[in-house]
Design an enzyme around this catalytic site. Sequence first.
Site, PDB file in Angstrom:
ATOM      1  N   PHE A  89       0.793  -1.007  -0.199  1.00 18.63           N
ATOM      2  CA  PHE A  89       0.218  -0.174   0.301  1.00 18.63           C
ATOM      3  C   PHE A  89       0.305   1.266   0.474  1.00 18.63           C
ATOM      4  O   PHE A  89       1.376   2.296   0.846  1.00 18.63           O
ATOM      5  CB  PHE A  89      -1.092   0.090   1.315  1.00 18.63           C
ATOM      6  CG  PHE A  89      -1.932  -1.509   1.622  1.00 18.63           C
ATOM      7  CD1 PHE A  89      -2.960  -1.902   0.885  1.00 18.63           C
ATOM      8  CD2 PHE A  89      -1.764  -2.613   2.472  1.00 18.63           C
ATOM      9  CE1 PHE A  89      -3.701  -2.992   1.076  1.00 18.63           C
ATOM     10  CE2 PHE A  89      -1.234  -3.452   2.914  1.00 18.63           C
ATOM     11  CZ  PHE A  89      -2.755  -3.557   2.363  1.00 18.63           C
ATOM     12  N   PRO A  90       1.808   1.403  -0.894  1.00 23.37           N
ATOM     13  CA  PRO A  90       2.483   2.561  -0.967  1.00 23.37           C
ATOM     14  C   PRO A  90       2.201   4.280  -0.778  1.00 23.37           C
ATOM     15  O   PRO A  90       2.808   4.867  -0.687  1.00 23.37           O
ATOM     16  CB  PRO A  90       3.034   2.820  -2.469  1.00 23.37           C
ATOM     17  CG  PRO A  90       2.657   2.212  -3.182  1.00 23.37           C
ATOM     18  CD  PRO A  90       1.639   0.705  -2.229  1.00 23.37           C
ATOM     19  N   LYS A  91       0.624   4.392  -1.158  1.00 21.24           N
ATOM     20  CA  LYS A  91      -0.040   5.112  -1.419  1.00 21.24           C
ATOM     21  C   LYS A  91      -1.005   5.567  -0.117  1.00 21.24           C
ATOM     22  O   LYS A  91      -1.665   6.257  -0.189  1.00 21.24           O
ATOM     23  CB  LYS A  91      -0.251   5.685  -2.540  1.00 21.24           C
ATOM     24  CG  LYS A  91       0.562   6.202  -3.498  1.00 21.24           C
ATOM     25  CD  LYS A  91       0.258   6.452  -5.177  1.00 21.24           C
ATOM     26  CE  LYS A  91       0.700   6.501  -5.905  1.00 21.24           C
ATOM     27  NZ  LYS A  91       0.266   6.520  -7.111  1.00 21.24           N
ATOM     28  N   ASN A  92      -0.088   5.147   0.633  1.00 18.22           N
ATOM     29  CA  ASN A  92      -1.000   5.050   2.334  1.00 18.22           C
ATOM     30  C   ASN A  92      -0.346   5.986   3.180  1.00 18.22           C
ATOM     31  O   ASN A  92       0.196   5.628   3.429  1.00 18.22           O
ATOM     32  CB  ASN A  92      -1.512   3.862   2.841  1.00 18.22           C
ATOM     33  CG  ASN A  92      -2.147   3.546   4.709  1.00 18.22           C
ATOM     34  OD1 ASN A  92      -1.558   4.254   5.158  1.00 18.22           O
ATOM     35  ND2 ASN A  92      -3.119   3.895   4.473  1.00 18.22           N
TER      36      ASN A  92
ATOM     37  N   HIS B 165       3.130  10.895  -1.309  1.00 18.66           N
ATOM     38  CA  HIS B 165       3.794  10.154  -0.671  1.00 18.66           C
ATOM     39  C   HIS B 165       5.017   9.596   0.476  1.00 18.66           C
ATOM     40  O   HIS B 165       5.953  10.519   1.100  1.00 18.66           O
ATOM     41  CB  HIS B 165       2.704   8.988   0.020  1.00 18.66           C
ATOM     42  CG  HIS B 165       1.347   9.175  -0.086  1.00 18.66           C
ATOM     43  ND1 HIS B 165       0.411   9.274   1.080  1.00 18.66           N
ATOM     44  CD2 HIS B 165       0.536   8.958  -0.990  1.00 18.66           C
ATOM     45  CE1 HIS B 165      -0.520   9.662   0.386  1.00 18.66           C
ATOM     46  NE2 HIS B 165      -0.518   9.070  -1.110  1.00 18.66           N
TER      47      HIS B 165
END
Length: 344
Positions: free
Chosen positions: A111-114, A167
């Site tokens: 989930f790299p864009k959490n 992020h």
Amino acid sequence: MRIEGSEQVEEAVSLAQQAEWQDITPIEQEEGEGSMCPIAYTDEYRELMGYLRAVMAVGEVSERALALTARVIEENPGHYTVWVYRKRLVEELESDIAEELDWVCDISCKFPKNYQLWHHRESLVTRLWAPSNALLVSEDQRVTNPVLRRELQFLDAAIDEDSKNFHAWSYRQWLVSTYALWTQELAFVDTMINQDVRNNSAWNQRYFAILANRNPSVVRLEADVAKSEIEYVVEHIKLAPNNDSPWSYVTGLLLRHAPSMLYTDLLPRIKQLAADNAYQAAMTLTPFYWSALLDIYEQQSADHPDLKKQLIDESSAICDQLASETDIIHCRYWNFRKTSLDTC
């Protein structure tokens, strides 16, 4: 069994059937009587949340609660309340921070864009090496410290995977400003821009690095820095004149922090480039060149009222050029800009 960072979590067997959870009565979510649109949770997630509500209700601090937060986060990484609870557990249990970072790395891959995982990472890094202690040594020593070296390597990999991951870039800004890594950051940004001159995220990071944590609302760039940036931008415009990023960067930088240098230094340089046979066609066909001229003339007319009429006339002609030839798709915008020119 499944490994969640350093925690072993039984996944196949429901919590209700596990001996260590027999003392807990799960708390179900209150949907409200006659709810018209109940959320279609999976049975597994519904059970996990029931037990999580129960342990949070009594403020439990335990390894089993920590393992439970890992499972909930895997199911719903955007659940910020669970992240807050996990942060508290890690602190009060005095968990191994390096192991927790390993777990966050695993979650980051999925989930790299959490948002939450990046904020959680910040709290872990500051616990590993307090900024107040880090700032007692030189920047070279800070960059080579194992804590920051690991973070920079992690960010290199994250940005290499997705060079416009908002992020990752935001976290990098936090890391650089918190630990004052300004010198190395300009070198990094230069590398990223040279790899992809159209990477607007890298150009944004250059603006951040040039200001070096100074208040953007009051800072005025030193003349030598502004001149250097103008030359840097012109060289990169040559690579791709129809690339919005360097144009936006240099006009935004100078408008805010060295406005007079728009017309004293930038204007002659881009006009010189537009007159060069090697670049003339590309420069005069790109709307970004004309748009930059418009911004420059507006600033110059504001600073020099005696030149206002001439500059407004030139600006009006540029708006016509953009609306009718160079950037027809945005003709309404350029017509609006023309009507907004200060003719008083």
